[in-house]
Write an enzyme that holds these catalytic residues in place. Sequence first.
Site, PDB file in Angstrom:
ATOM      1  N   HIS A 103      11.483  51.403  37.737  1.00 35.55           N
ATOM      2  CA  HIS A 103      10.357  51.616  36.731  1.00 35.55           C
ATOM      3  C   HIS A 103       9.027  51.348  37.428  1.00 35.55           C
ATOM      4  CE1 HIS A 103      12.798  50.661  32.709  1.00 35.55           C
ATOM      5  NE2 HIS A 103      13.275  51.761  33.313  1.00 35.55           N
ATOM      6  N   GLU A 105       6.757  49.497  36.458  1.00 36.19           N
ATOM      7  CA  GLU A 105       6.373  48.028  36.887  1.00 36.19           C
ATOM      8  C   GLU A 105       6.678  47.350  38.143  1.00 36.19           C
ATOM      9  OE1 GLU A 105       7.509  49.574  34.230  1.00 36.19           O
ATOM     10  OE2 GLU A 105       7.187  48.411  32.406  1.00 36.19           O
ATOM     11  N   CYS A 129      10.126  46.640  29.966  1.00 33.57           N
ATOM     12  CA  CYS A 129      11.585  46.270  29.437  1.00 33.57           C
ATOM     13  C   CYS A 129      11.884  45.094  29.954  1.00 33.57           C
ATOM     14  CB  CYS A 129      12.563  47.298  30.053  1.00 33.57           C
ATOM     15  SG  CYS A 129      12.899  47.315  31.929  1.00 33.57           S
ATOM     16  N   CYS A 132      11.934  44.532  33.779  1.00 37.22           N
ATOM     17  CA  CYS A 132      10.614  44.449  34.489  1.00 37.22           C
ATOM     18  C   CYS A 132      10.141  43.017  34.146  1.00 37.22           C
ATOM     19  CB  CYS A 132       9.904  45.643  34.004  1.00 37.22           C
ATOM     20  SG  CYS A 132      10.527  47.226  34.686  1.00 37.22           S
TER      21      CYS A 132
HETATM   22  N1  LIG Z   1       8.075  50.199  30.657  1.00 43.17           N
HETATM   23  C1  LIG Z   1       8.795  51.283  31.268  1.00 43.17           C
HETATM   24  C2  LIG Z   1       9.629  52.090  30.599  1.00 43.17           C
HETATM   25  C3  LIG Z   1      10.235  53.192  31.277  1.00 43.17           C
HETATM   26  N2  LIG Z   1      10.062  53.411  32.410  1.00 43.17           N
HETATM   27  C4  LIG Z   1      10.584  54.799  32.741  1.00 43.17           C
HETATM   28  C5  LIG Z   1      12.008  54.797  33.102  1.00 43.17           C
HETATM   29  C6  LIG Z   1      12.257  56.310  32.761  1.00 43.17           C
HETATM   30  O1  LIG Z   1      12.044  56.823  34.162  1.00 43.17           O
HETATM   31  C7  LIG Z   1      11.268  56.871  31.913  1.00 43.17           C
HETATM   32  C8  LIG Z   1      11.792  56.630  30.350  1.00 43.17           C
HETATM   33  O2  LIG Z   1      12.805  57.680  30.047  1.00 43.17           O
HETATM   34  P1  LIG Z   1      13.064  57.964  28.487  1.00 43.17           P
HETATM   35  O3  LIG Z   1      14.035  57.403  28.144  1.00 43.17           O
HETATM   36  O4  LIG Z   1      11.653  57.995  27.869  1.00 43.17           O
HETATM   37  O5  LIG Z   1      13.289  59.605  28.900  1.00 43.17           O
HETATM   38  O6  LIG Z   1      10.173  55.637  32.051  1.00 43.17           O
HETATM   39  C9  LIG Z   1       9.254  52.792  33.066  1.00 43.17           C
HETATM   40  O7  LIG Z   1       8.895  53.065  34.420  1.00 43.17           O
HETATM   41  N3  LIG Z   1       8.557  51.699  32.577  1.00 43.17           N
END
Ligand SMILES: Nc1ccn([C@H]2C[C@H](O)[C@@H](COP(=O)(O)O)O2)c(=O)n1
Length: 207
Positions: A103, A105, A129, A132
Site C-alpha cells: 500500500h 502508506e 486500511c 497501514c
Molecule cells: N489506503 C489504501 C487503500 C488501497 N490501496 C491500494 C491497494 C490496491 O493496490 C488498491 C486497491 O485496489 P481496489 O480494491 O480498489 O481495486 O489500492 C492503498 O495503497 N492504500
Amino acid sequence: MDYTTSNTVLKNPNATDKYHSPNGSTTKRLDYLEWEEYFMATAFLAAKRSKDPSTQVGACIVNEDNQIVGVGYNGMPRGCCDDVFPWGKSSDKLKSKYLYVCHAEANAILNKNAASVKNCTMYVALFPCNECAKQIIQSGIKKVVYVSDKHAHKKSTIASKRMLTAAGVETQQYCPKNKKIEIDFTELDWDQLPSTPLKKKKDNDSL
Ligand SMILES: Nc1ccn([C@H]2C[C@H](O)[C@@H](COP(=O)(O)O)O2)c(=O)n1
C-alpha cells in the site's frame, strides 16, 4: 532589478503583470499552493506512478517543519516484477493483487528519507486500511489527512479507525480548494534557459 523569482522566469520583464505595477513595485504571488494543497498534490502525483489498473493511491509524509520525509504509492514489492505478479481481483486469492501489493502508506513509511517519522503528518488519497494503520501508529505518525473515505463501511476501515483513535492519531478529511492543479512543463520561457540534455531514465525504479 532582478525579474527572476525562485520558480519562475518571466516571459517579458518589461511587461506590467499582476505582480508588477507600473510604478515598479513588485508584490508576492498570491495564487501559490498552500502547504496542505502542496502535500496532498504530492501524494496524488506519486499515485500516477502506480501500475494498479483500478486504484492508484499516493501518500506523502511531512515533518513538523513542513519538510517531505517520505513519498509512496501502491505497487509490487521490489524484486516482484509488476509484469509477472497479478493486478486483477481473481476469486483465487493467489491470483489476485491483494496478497502482493504494498500500500501507498506502507511504502511512504518504508521509503522515509529521515531517521524517523515521529510526530509527522501523512497525506493520503484514501483512508488507510487496518494494516497501514498499524504501521502508521508504530512509526509515530501523529496525524492522517485523507481525501476519500469510500471504504468506510469495510471492516478493515472500521478496525483502522478504532486503532488510530485508541492510539491518539488524529484523522482529518481534506477538502480540496481547487478541483484541479495543472502542471505545465512549458510555462517557463524555454528560450531563455540554458539548454539541458534530455536523458531517458530507466523506468524500473520504485518509490
Ligand atoms: N489506503 C489504501 C487503500 C488501497 N490501496 C491500494 C491497494 C490496491 O493496490 C488498491 C486497491 O485496489 P481496489 O480494491 O480498489 O481495486 O489500492 C492503498 O495503497 N492504500
